[in-house]
Design a protein around this motif. Structure first.
Motif, PDB file in Angstrom:
ATOM      1  N   LEU A   1       0.823  -1.208   0.000  1.00  0.00           N
ATOM      2  CA  LEU A   1       0.000   0.000   0.000  1.00  0.00           C
ATOM      3  C   LEU A   1       0.856   1.256   0.000  1.00  0.00           C
ATOM      4  N   VAL A   2       1.830   1.322   0.907  1.00  0.00           N
ATOM      5  CA  VAL A   2       2.689   2.510   0.991  1.00  0.00           C
ATOM      6  C   VAL A   2       3.571   2.620  -0.245  1.00  0.00           C
ATOM      7  N   ARG A   3       4.061   1.497  -0.733  1.00  0.00           N
ATOM      8  CA  ARG A   3       4.943   1.523  -1.903  1.00  0.00           C
ATOM      9  C   ARG A   3       4.206   1.924  -3.169  1.00  0.00           C
ATOM     10  N   SER A   4       2.893   1.786  -3.181  1.00  0.00           N
ATOM     11  CA  SER A   4       2.135   2.112  -4.391  1.00  0.00           C
ATOM     12  C   SER A   4       1.947   3.613  -4.575  1.00  0.00           C
TER      13      SER A   4
ATOM     14  N   PRO B   1       3.019   7.262  -5.375  1.00  0.00           N
ATOM     15  CA  PRO B   1       4.133   8.075  -5.905  1.00  0.00           C
ATOM     16  C   PRO B   1       4.638   8.996  -4.792  1.00  0.00           C
ATOM     17  N   PHE B   2       5.931   9.230  -4.763  1.00  0.00           N
ATOM     18  CA  PHE B   2       6.511   9.936  -3.620  1.00  0.00           C
ATOM     19  C   PHE B   2       5.922  11.331  -3.436  1.00  0.00           C
ATOM     20  N   ILE B   3       5.688  12.043  -4.515  1.00  0.00           N
ATOM     21  CA  ILE B   3       5.176  13.407  -4.394  1.00  0.00           C
ATOM     22  C   ILE B   3       3.781  13.396  -3.773  1.00  0.00           C
TER      23      ILE B   3
ATOM     24  N   LEU C   1       2.666  10.997  -1.735  1.00  0.00           N
ATOM     25  CA  LEU C   1       2.876  10.598  -0.344  1.00  0.00           C
ATOM     26  C   LEU C   1       3.259  11.807   0.503  1.00  0.00           C
ATOM     27  N   MET C   2       4.101  12.673  -0.029  1.00  0.00           N
ATOM     28  CA  MET C   2       4.505  13.874   0.694  1.00  0.00           C
ATOM     29  C   MET C   2       3.301  14.740   1.018  1.00  0.00           C
ATOM     30  N   VAL C   3       2.451  14.953   0.020  1.00  0.00           N
ATOM     31  CA  VAL C   3       1.284  15.805   0.215  1.00  0.00           C
ATOM     32  C   VAL C   3       0.312  15.180   1.211  1.00  0.00           C
ATOM     33  N   SER C   4       0.096  13.872   1.096  1.00  0.00           N
ATOM     34  CA  SER C   4      -0.863  13.202   1.978  1.00  0.00           C
ATOM     35  C   SER C   4      -0.383  13.162   3.423  1.00  0.00           C
ATOM     36  N   LEU C   5       0.926  13.259   3.636  1.00  0.00           N
ATOM     37  CA  LEU C   5       1.475  13.209   4.998  1.00  0.00           C
ATOM     38  C   LEU C   5       1.721  14.589   5.598  1.00  0.00           C
ATOM     39  N   VAL C   6       1.272  15.638   4.912  1.00  0.00           N
ATOM     40  CA  VAL C   6       1.475  17.000   5.416  1.00  0.00           C
ATOM     41  C   VAL C   6       0.900  17.182   6.826  1.00  0.00           C
ATOM     42  N   PRO C   7      -0.340  16.750   7.113  1.00  0.00           N
ATOM     43  CA  PRO C   7      -0.856  16.925   8.483  1.00  0.00           C
ATOM     44  C   PRO C   7      -0.016  16.194   9.529  1.00  0.00           C
ATOM     45  N   LEU C   8       0.382  14.954   9.225  1.00  0.00           N
ATOM     46  CA  LEU C   8       1.203  14.200  10.171  1.00  0.00           C
ATOM     47  C   LEU C   8       2.565  14.846  10.344  1.00  0.00           C
ATOM     48  N   THR C   9       3.143  15.328   9.251  1.00  0.00           N
ATOM     49  CA  THR C   9       4.447  15.995   9.321  1.00  0.00           C
ATOM     50  C   THR C   9       4.374  17.218  10.218  1.00  0.00           C
ATOM     51  N   ARG C  10       3.289  17.987  10.085  1.00  0.00           N
ATOM     52  CA  ARG C  10       3.127  19.180  10.919  1.00  0.00           C
ATOM     53  C   ARG C  10       3.000  18.796  12.387  1.00  0.00           C
ATOM     54  N   ILE C  11       2.312  17.703  12.669  1.00  0.00           N
ATOM     55  CA  ILE C  11       2.162  17.256  14.055  1.00  0.00           C
ATOM     56  C   ILE C  11       3.504  16.801  14.633  1.00  0.00           C
TER      57      ILE C  11
ATOM     58  N   THR D   1      19.860   3.669  -0.610  1.00  0.00           N
ATOM     59  CA  THR D   1      20.493   4.983  -0.450  1.00  0.00           C
ATOM     60  C   THR D   1      20.495   5.754  -1.758  1.00  0.00           C
ATOM     61  N   ILE D   2      20.866   5.098  -2.843  1.00  0.00           N
ATOM     62  CA  ILE D   2      20.923   5.765  -4.142  1.00  0.00           C
ATOM     63  C   ILE D   2      19.523   6.170  -4.598  1.00  0.00           C
ATOM     64  N   SER D   3      18.556   5.287  -4.412  1.00  0.00           N
ATOM     65  CA  SER D   3      17.182   5.602  -4.811  1.00  0.00           C
ATOM     66  C   SER D   3      16.648   6.799  -4.046  1.00  0.00           C
ATOM     67  N   PHE D   4      16.919   6.844  -2.750  1.00  0.00           N
ATOM     68  CA  PHE D   4      16.361   7.916  -1.935  1.00  0.00           C
ATOM     69  C   PHE D   4      17.177   9.197  -2.008  1.00  0.00           C
ATOM     70  N   LEU D   5      18.332   9.133  -2.606  1.00  0.00           N
ATOM     71  CA  LEU D   5      19.049  10.367  -2.917  1.00  0.00           C
ATOM     72  C   LEU D   5      18.251  11.167  -3.947  1.00  0.00           C
ATOM     73  N   SER D   6      17.694  10.473  -4.932  1.00  0.00           N
ATOM     74  CA  SER D   6      16.851  11.145  -5.922  1.00  0.00           C
ATOM     75  C   SER D   6      15.537  11.594  -5.302  1.00  0.00           C
ATOM     76  N   TYR D   7      14.993  10.807  -4.367  1.00  0.00           N
ATOM     77  CA  TYR D   7      13.771  11.214  -3.674  1.00  0.00           C
ATOM     78  C   TYR D   7      14.008  12.497  -2.879  1.00  0.00           C
ATOM     79  N   SER D   8      15.182  12.609  -2.265  1.00  0.00           N
ATOM     80  CA  SER D   8      15.482  13.808  -1.482  1.00  0.00           C
ATOM     81  C   SER D   8      15.556  15.038  -2.374  1.00  0.00           C
ATOM     82  N   ALA D   9      15.988  14.849  -3.628  1.00  0.00           N
ATOM     83  CA  ALA D   9      16.008  15.964  -4.569  1.00  0.00           C
ATOM     84  C   ALA D   9      14.583  16.412  -4.889  1.00  0.00           C
ATOM     85  N   VAL D  10      13.677  15.451  -5.021  1.00  0.00           N
ATOM     86  CA  VAL D  10      12.263  15.783  -5.241  1.00  0.00           C
ATOM     87  C   VAL D  10      11.705  16.517  -4.036  1.00  0.00           C
TER      88      VAL D  10
END
Length: 228
Positions: free
Chosen positions: A73-76, A78-80, A82-92, A165-174
């Motif tokens: 479920l989480v892997r399905s 797209p990262f962008i 996921l970022m938006v959907s987790l905004v409330p949790l991130t703020r908390i 690590t390499i995959s999430f280096l690109s995610y961090s750029a996003v």
């Protein structure tokens, strides 16, 4: 004219040196938090996924099904998204949705199931006979996990961590593009919005160098740990 352009481009990069260094530290912070979460949570989750499969020492179809469904479920996402959907949790959790620490929250959520699946697949490569021999000698489940499975799979686990690590280096750029800071943010702000192509090129070169170094280090460590 070409030499003047190159000289000017180099001068611009030198002037941006402090910002490039700061962006690199922000990217390292995002990666560090995300990878730590992946190892501490995703690692055990991957082991559990493997042990709950039919034929394993903690076989449980219900648990295996639920864990597999959650991971997929989480892997399905797209990262962008996921970022938006987790905004409330991130703020908390961190009190903000801007900055590298805030960006590390969705990065961690994405890294945990990703690494869990890599760990599960790596453990599947351990010969079943080795586990059966440990069981025959009366080893407990914890002993089988730590003294057999993880020991036999350590080279593959290092390779999996390298891939993560390499995959999430690109995610961090996003993440940087949407307010997370880091190398991606710097490349967009200067290279795209201000049309400073040399900054964009420099950031790409920096990422390429970092990826090559990570892959080289990961390969060397995996080779040293591989006793086959």
């Amino acid at each position: 004219m070409e030499e003047l352009t190159l000289a000017q481009a180099w001068e611009n990069l030198v002037l941006l040196g402090p910002e490039i260094w700061q962006a690199s530290l922000e990217t390292a912070l995002m990666l560090g938090i995300g990878l730590t979460a992946a190892i501490l949570i995703g690692g055990p989750l991957g082991v559990w996924l493997y042990l709950a499969q039919p034929g394993q020492i903690l076989a449980n179809r219900f648990v295996a099904g639920v864990l597999g469904w959650l991971v997929n479920l989480v892997r399905s996402f797209p990262f962008i998204i996921l970022m938006v959907s987790l905004v409330p949790l991130t703020r908390i959790l961190v009190g903000s949705t801007i900055g590298p620490v805030a960006a590390a929250v969705p990065l961690s959520f994405a890294a945990i199931p990703y690494f869990a699946r890599l760990v599960e697949q790596t453990l599947r490569e351990v010969p079943r006979g080795v586990v059966e021999a440990a069981e025959a000698m009366g080893a407990s489940p914890l002993e089988i996990v730590f003294k057999v499975l993880l020991r036999e799979a350590r080279a593959g686990l290092v390779a999996s961590l390298t891939i993560l690590t390499i995959s999430f280096l690109s995610y961090s750029a996003v993440a940087g593009v949407v307010g997370g800071g880091g190398i991606g943010d710097l490349a967009i702000r200067y290279g795209y919005y201000r049309f400073q192509t040399e900054v964009m090129v420099a950031m790409v070169v920096l990422l390429v160098v970092v990826v090559q170094l990570i892959q080289f280090a990961g390969n060397r460590i995996a080779q040293k740990l591989d006793k086959r």
